[in-house]
Design a protein around this motif. Structure first.
Motif, mmCIF file in Angstrom:
data_model
loop_
_atom_site.group_PDB
_atom_site.id
_atom_site.type_symbol
_atom_site.label_atom_id
_atom_site.label_comp_id
_atom_site.label_asym_id
_atom_site.label_seq_id
_atom_site.Cartn_x
_atom_site.Cartn_y
_atom_site.Cartn_z
ATOM 1 N N ILE A 155 72.954 59.557 29.153
ATOM 2 C CA ILE A 155 72.218 60.131 30.281
ATOM 3 C C ILE A 155 72.236 61.651 30.233
ATOM 4 N N ALA A 156 73.344 62.245 29.797
ATOM 5 C CA ALA A 156 73.436 63.708 29.723
ATOM 6 C C ALA A 156 72.373 64.271 28.791
ATOM 7 N N VAL A 157 72.179 63.611 27.645
ATOM 8 C CA VAL A 157 71.162 64.085 26.702
ATOM 9 C C VAL A 157 69.765 63.885 27.292
ATOM 10 N N ILE A 158 69.546 62.756 27.973
ATOM 11 C CA ILE A 158 68.235 62.513 28.593
ATOM 12 C C ILE A 158 67.916 63.597 29.618
ATOM 13 N N LEU A 159 68.910 63.969 30.423
ATOM 14 C CA LEU A 159 68.681 65.000 31.436
ATOM 15 C C LEU A 159 68.352 66.348 30.797
ATOM 16 N N LEU A 160 68.982 66.635 29.654
ATOM 17 C CA LEU A 160 68.656 67.878 28.952
ATOM 18 C C LEU A 160 67.234 67.866 28.414
ATOM 19 N N LEU A 161 66.695 66.659 28.166
ATOM 20 C CA LEU A 161 65.347 66.542 27.609
ATOM 21 C C LEU A 161 64.275 66.441 28.697
ATOM 22 N N LEU A 162 64.677 66.409 29.968
ATOM 23 C CA LEU A 162 63.688 66.275 31.042
ATOM 24 C C LEU A 162 62.625 67.367 31.047
ATOM 25 N N PRO A 163 62.970 68.656 30.837
ATOM 26 C CA PRO A 163 61.903 69.678 30.810
ATOM 27 C C PRO A 163 60.834 69.388 29.763
ATOM 28 N N ILE A 164 61.226 68.820 28.625
ATOM 29 C CA ILE A 164 60.249 68.479 27.593
ATOM 30 C C ILE A 164 59.317 67.380 28.103
ATOM 31 N N LEU A 165 59.878 66.400 28.808
ATOM 32 C CA LEU A 165 59.053 65.333 29.363
ATOM 33 C C LEU A 165 58.088 65.876 30.417
ATOM 34 N N VAL A 166 58.563 66.798 31.243
ATOM 35 C CA VAL A 166 57.685 67.394 32.260
ATOM 36 C C VAL A 166 56.515 68.122 31.593
ATOM 37 N N LEU A 167 56.803 68.897 30.559
ATOM 38 C CA LEU A 167 55.736 69.616 29.852
ATOM 39 C C LEU A 167 54.759 68.641 29.205
ATOM 40 N N ALA A 168 55.283 67.552 28.628
ATOM 41 C CA ALA A 168 54.409 66.571 27.985
ATOM 42 C C ALA A 168 53.483 65.912 29.005
ATOM 43 N N VAL A 169 54.024 65.549 30.169
ATOM 44 C CA VAL A 169 53.208 64.909 31.205
ATOM 45 C C VAL A 169 52.146 65.878 31.718
ATOM 46 N N ARG A 170 52.520 67.120 31.944
ATOM 47 C CA ARG A 170 51.542 68.100 32.435
ATOM 48 C C ARG A 170 50.453 68.346 31.401
ATOM 49 N N ARG A 171 50.820 68.327 30.124
ATOM 50 C CA ARG A 171 49.814 68.494 29.074
ATOM 51 C C ARG A 171 48.871 67.300 29.053
ATOM 52 N N MET A 172 49.411 66.110 29.236
ATOM 53 C CA MET A 172 48.565 64.916 29.286
ATOM 54 C C MET A 172 47.608 64.975 30.471
ATOM 55 N N ARG A 173 48.083 65.455 31.614
ATOM 56 C CA ARG A 173 47.233 65.522 32.806
ATOM 57 C C ARG A 173 46.103 66.523 32.640
ATOM 58 N N ARG A 174 46.335 67.563 31.829
ATOM 59 C CA ARG A 174 45.286 68.573 31.604
ATOM 60 C C ARG A 174 44.329 68.183 30.488
ATOM 61 N N THR A 175 44.643 67.106 29.767
ATOM 62 C CA THR A 175 43.837 66.703 28.620
ATOM 63 C C THR A 175 42.834 65.639 29.032
ATOM 64 N N ALA A 176 41.584 65.829 28.630
ATOM 65 C CA ALA A 176 40.531 64.863 28.939
ATOM 66 C C ALA A 176 40.496 63.779 27.864
ATOM 67 N N GLY A 177 40.259 62.549 28.279
ATOM 68 C CA GLY A 177 40.126 61.447 27.326
ATOM 69 C C GLY A 177 41.413 60.645 27.201
ATOM 70 N N LEU A 178 41.270 59.325 27.311
ATOM 71 C CA LEU A 178 42.435 58.445 27.239
ATOM 72 C C LEU A 178 43.084 58.486 25.863
ATOM 73 N N ALA A 179 42.266 58.553 24.797
ATOM 74 C CA ALA A 179 42.812 58.550 23.437
ATOM 75 C C ALA A 179 43.677 59.788 23.197
ATOM 76 N N ALA A 180 43.192 60.941 23.641
ATOM 77 C CA ALA A 180 43.961 62.178 23.462
ATOM 78 C C ALA A 180 45.257 62.131 24.265
ATOM 79 N N GLN A 181 45.193 61.585 25.486
ATOM 80 C CA GLN A 181 46.404 61.468 26.297
ATOM 81 C C GLN A 181 47.410 60.524 25.637
ATOM 82 N N ALA A 182 46.910 59.401 25.072
ATOM 83 C CA ALA A 182 47.799 58.452 24.403
ATOM 84 C C ALA A 182 48.463 59.088 23.184
#
Length: 279
Positions: free
Chosen positions: A45-72
């Motif tokens: 869990i400690a390592v997962i918590l350290l990786l949370l900012p990366i997950l937040v950035l990935a989700v925000r990038r997906m939300r800004r990207t048009a197209g389901l294929a690009a998001q996938a």
């Protein structure tokens, strides 16, 4: 708050899993050993918590990207990176902690072990990413609601155009309409106003021209600017030079090089009570 909420949920799940695994081990006849189970869960869990900012950035990038294929595609890349970093970090945290305690940790690296960990990482990644996605959507909806409910900012009444003539610590406020002409005087520029006053300010004619052009104060000579809104007549010379007559009776000479600047004066609307000059 978002990261803190995810961390709290992850810690609760880790503690519950540790007690469940310990109980399962006891039922199989193995040692209960809750401390070791908690250490495995908390290191992961400690390592997962350290990786949370990366997950937040990935989700925000997906939300800004048009197209389901690009998001996938972004999600797949983020998942592979997340799992790789999580497994690597978790193994080294356990190795370091046990080494400091005088023991050793064997990850038993194999394809089956990696796939086992990856399967768990995929589930964690989807759950955490979905949570972040929902929280981001809620935040955007809340921001939009606040923006739509905010009262419109009242327009401030526009003030008449004014300029400040600065010379060191001295400042003089002038209405551009009152300027007749501006002339270069060495390292200074001279402002001549309609009431007969003059101001000598340190500066360049080029800088003054740039500031005053929006007030129809244009260059009519290499060393002079004139306010075309105050001109009531233009006297064209055979040489191509010209002389401007202002509405207060003053005159100013211009050179033929800048004759196009006054070419439109005949079509300009003169101030009340002043006839436009004919060339």
């Amino acid at each position: 708050m978002m990261l803190a909420a995810i961390a709290a949920v992850a810690l609760v799940i880790g503690i519950v899993n540790a007690f469940s695994f310990a109980q399962d081990a006891a039922w199989r006849g193995d040692s209960y050993d809750i401390g070791r189970r908690l250490f495995w869960e908390m290191s992961s869990i400690a390592v997962i918590l350290l990786l949370l900012p990366i997950l937040v950035l990935a989700v925000r990038r997906m939300r800004r990207t048009a197209g389901l294929a690009a998001q996938a595609a972004i999600g797949a890349i983020a998942l592979l990176g997340f799992s790789t970093l999580h497994i690597t970090g978790m193994v080294w945290v356990r190795k370091l902690a046990l080494w400091l305690a005088g023991g050793a940790y064997d990850f038993r690296f194999s394809l089956a072990t990696v796939l086992y960990e990856f399967r768990k990482d995929a589930v964690a990644f989807v759950l955490i990413a979905a949570t972040i996605w929902l929280l981001e959507s809620r935040r955007e909806l809340k921001s939009a609601a606040v923006a739509s409910s905010a009262p419109p900012t009242p327009k401030q009444p526009s003030s008449p155009d004014l300029i400040w003539l600065r010379d060191g610590t001295s400042r003089i406020r002038v209405v551009p309409r009152d300027i007749l002409w501006v002339a270069s005087a060495g390292n200074y520029i001279e402002y001549s106003l309609a009431d007969g006053t003059q101001h000598l300010i340190r500066g360049t004619l080029a800088a003054a021209e740039s500031e005053l052009a929006r007030f129809s104060i244009v260059r009519v000579h290499r060393t002079k600017l004139a306010n075309l809104d105050r001109v009531r007549g233009v006297d064209l010379k055979p040489s191509g030079d010209f002389e401007l007559a202002f509405d207060n009776g003053q005159t100013l000479g211009g050179s033929r090089r800048y004759r196009p600047a006054v070419a439109s004066l005949g079509s300009r609307t003169a101030p009340a009570g002043i006839a436009p000059g004919a060339p």
